[in-house]
Design a protein around this motif. Structure first.
Motif, short mmCIF file in Angstrom:
data_model
loop_
_atom_site.label_atom_id
_atom_site.label_comp_id
_atom_site.label_asym_id
_atom_site.label_seq_id
_atom_site.Cartn_x
_atom_site.Cartn_y
_atom_site.Cartn_z
N LYS A 1 -68.14 35.29 10.43
CA LYS A 1 -66.81 34.71 10.48
C LYS A 1 -65.72 35.79 10.64
CE LYS A 1 -67.74 30.33 10.10
NZ LYS A 1 -67.43 29.41 11.20
N HIS A 2 -64.73 35.46 11.47
CA HIS A 2 -63.59 36.33 11.69
C HIS A 2 -62.31 35.56 11.37
CE1 HIS A 2 -66.20 39.27 13.64
NE2 HIS A 2 -66.76 38.26 14.28
N LYS A 3 -61.23 36.27 11.24
CA LYS A 3 -59.95 35.61 10.95
C LYS A 3 -59.39 35.02 12.24
CE LYS A 3 -58.68 38.29 6.87
NZ LYS A 3 -57.66 39.20 6.26
N ILE A 4 -59.96 33.87 12.61
CA ILE A 4 -59.59 33.17 13.83
C ILE A 4 -59.16 31.76 13.48
CG2 ILE A 4 -60.43 32.22 16.02
CD1 ILE A 4 -62.39 34.58 16.16
N ILE A 5 -58.01 31.35 13.99
CA ILE A 5 -57.51 29.98 13.90
C ILE A 5 -57.76 29.35 15.26
CG2 ILE A 5 -55.49 28.51 13.54
CD1 ILE A 5 -54.28 30.89 11.93
N LEU A 6 -58.56 28.29 15.30
CA LEU A 6 -59.03 27.74 16.57
C LEU A 6 -58.53 26.32 16.79
CD1 LEU A 6 -61.09 28.19 18.99
CD2 LEU A 6 -62.76 27.01 17.55
N PHE A 7 -58.12 26.05 18.02
CA PHE A 7 -57.88 24.68 18.48
C PHE A 7 -58.77 24.47 19.71
CE2 PHE A 7 -55.91 21.91 21.64
CZ PHE A 7 -55.73 20.73 20.93
N ALA A 8 -59.47 23.35 19.76
CA ALA A 8 -60.35 23.05 20.89
C ALA A 8 -60.11 21.62 21.34
CB ALA A 8 -61.81 23.26 20.51
N GLY A 9 -59.44 21.46 22.48
CA GLY A 9 -59.19 20.11 22.96
C GLY A 9 -58.21 20.11 24.12
N ARG A 10 -57.96 18.92 24.62
CA ARG A 10 -56.99 18.77 25.71
C ARG A 10 -55.57 18.90 25.15
NH1 ARG A 10 -57.29 13.61 26.83
NH2 ARG A 10 -58.86 13.17 25.23
N TRP A 11 -54.70 19.49 25.95
CA TRP A 11 -53.30 19.65 25.54
C TRP A 11 -52.55 18.37 25.90
CZ3 TRP A 11 -50.73 24.80 24.66
CH2 TRP A 11 -51.66 25.78 24.30
N THR A 12 -52.78 17.34 25.07
CA THR A 12 -52.19 16.03 25.30
C THR A 12 -51.54 15.55 24.00
OG1 THR A 12 -54.23 14.87 24.68
CG2 THR A 12 -53.96 15.44 27.02
N HIS A 13 -50.77 14.48 24.11
CA HIS A 13 -50.10 13.93 22.92
C HIS A 13 -51.10 13.52 21.86
CE1 HIS A 13 -46.01 13.96 24.48
NE2 HIS A 13 -46.46 13.47 25.63
N LYS A 14 -52.21 12.87 22.26
CA LYS A 14 -53.17 12.38 21.27
C LYS A 14 -53.77 13.51 20.45
CE LYS A 14 -57.45 10.89 22.23
NZ LYS A 14 -58.58 10.02 22.64
N LYS A 15 -53.98 14.65 21.07
CA LYS A 15 -54.60 15.77 20.37
C LYS A 15 -53.63 16.51 19.45
CE LYS A 15 -58.62 15.07 22.18
NZ LYS A 15 -59.73 14.56 21.34
N GLY A 16 -52.33 16.17 19.51
CA GLY A 16 -51.36 16.72 18.58
C GLY A 16 -51.11 18.21 18.74
N ILE A 17 -51.37 18.74 19.91
CA ILE A 17 -51.18 20.17 20.13
C ILE A 17 -49.73 20.59 19.91
CG2 ILE A 17 -50.98 19.78 22.63
CD1 ILE A 17 -52.41 22.93 20.90
#
Length: 378
Positions: free
Chosen positions: A184-200
């Motif tokens: 494990k590393h100090k990584i904050i990850l987001f994985a998904g489409r950049w759309t409204h539903k995904k809340g990016i």
């Protein structure tokens, strides 16, 4: 044990982002799927029997089948040859397309709902123009079983008129052999489409608020979408540096989860009504030993335990999300422990083999009840 055949209907087959359909049959030993659909997007499982239905329609073609439920003699003959005992349709629309087949062949129909197929306004309103909307009530009335992938979807369907007695929640799962913790590393990850539903947009706002507090942590935002351009400008203005690999092939995703400590799932209901069912990214992250910073959206609270395996905030709450991510980065050891507890929970409650066997049991039961499978077999 001799396996019986069932029709695994998905109008679009083998889309990489919908690999969960095939995965759901992995532990089957009494039933064998025969895959059927119109748009075959990729290779199926090795040795699988796949029916591309387009070539099997009569003079009215695919439109006649979909719009009017016309089952050609050639298609019926081909399906009769398969000696089917049931039909399992993935997504509500595929259930609507499969309904005339179930009627014509006298087979029990089971339909799994995954998210927007139960929540989008385009799917819930009354409409004579769309096949699903036109057949929706008949589908719910005639289907042997409806399987929403979360209790949230069960409630959504019930509110629209789906009989409670027809529904059993059947949770999504991911492959625990594929998704495992790494170094494990100090990584904050987001994985998904950049759309409204995904809340990016909520996540970007939270990261911008944190700003200098992110020092020593890497922010990695996977995926692409229509919101990416303007949101990256917001992040840059806040001085937050992020890794932006773009779209990542499915077979590379386990590596990203394996090394991340925190996975953000800030999903929300989109203006279109689109919502998650139970996001697979949550299960994949938990199996990979990641702590989650997520929203109380759809089925997410059914798998994330607030304060134990991660944190939950309300949809669109930028301030609260920033606060929870701040707590996680301030105490890496507690965050690692959250990840370990999340993996244990996922292995216990979202076990792929267990869920796959449950799905087979559902299909066997409805087949026995319908008389397409003798009660003393399988």
């Amino acid at each position: 044990m001799n396996a019986h055949n069932f029709l695994a209907y998905a109008d679009t087959l083998f889309t990489p982002s919908e690999s969960f359909i095939v995965r759901g049959y992995r532990a089957f030993d009494a039933l064998t799927p025969i895959y059927a659909g119109h748009d075959v997007r990729g290779p199926g499982p090795a040795g699988a029997h796949v029916l591309a239905l387009g070539a099997l329609h009569g003079l009215t073609g695919e439109a006649g089948f979909k719009q009017f439920g016309i089952v050609s003699a050639r298609l019926k003959k081909e399906l009769d040859r398969c000696k089917l005992v049931a039909i399992h349709a993935s997504f509500g629309k595929s259930g609507a397309y499969a309904l005339p087949l179930a009627r014509q062949l006298g087979l029990p129909l089971v339909v799994t709902y995954y998210g927007g197929d139960a929540t989008k306004h385009s799917n819930t309103r009354d409409s004579l123009l769309r096949v699903y909307n036109r057949r929706r009530e008949a589908l719910w009335r005639e289907a042997a079983l409806i399987l929403p992938c979360s209790d949230f979807l069960r409630r959504e369907l019930a509110a629209k008129g789906c009989p409670e007695s027809k529904m059993i929640v059947h949770h999504n799962t991911a492959d625990a052999e594929q998704f495992q913790p790494g170094a494990k590393h100090k990584i904050i990850l987001f994985a998904g489409r950049w759309t409204h539903k995904k809340g990016i947009d909520t996540l970007i706002g939270a990261l911008a608020r944190l700003g200098p507090a992110l020092a020593g942590w890497r922010v990695r935002l996977l995926g692409d979408g229509e919101l990416k351009g303007p949101l990256m400008s917001e992040l840059a203005a806040a001085g937050v540096v992020a890794e932006l690999p773009g779209w990542i092939p499915a077979d590379e995703m386990p590596r990203h989860f394996a090394e991340a400590m925190i996975v953000c799932v800030p999903s929300k209901r989109a203006p279109s009504g689109d919502a998650e069912g139970l996001p697979l990214v949550c299960i994949e992250a938990m199996l990979s030993g990641c702590a989650l910073a997520a929203t109380r959206h759809a089925g997410i609270p059914e798998c994330v335990r607030d304060g134990e395996t991660g944190y939950l905030v309300e949809e669109n709450d930028v301030e609260a999300l920033a606060d929870r991510i701040g707590k996680m980065i301030a105490d890496p050891e507690r965050t690692l422990e959250m990840g370990r507890k999340g993996r244990a929970l996922a292995l216990a409650d979202f076990n792929l083999a267990h869920q796959s066997r449950k799905l087979q049991d559902h299909l066997l039961r409805v087949a026995r009840e319908a008389g397409t499978l003798p009660k003393n077999q399988a």
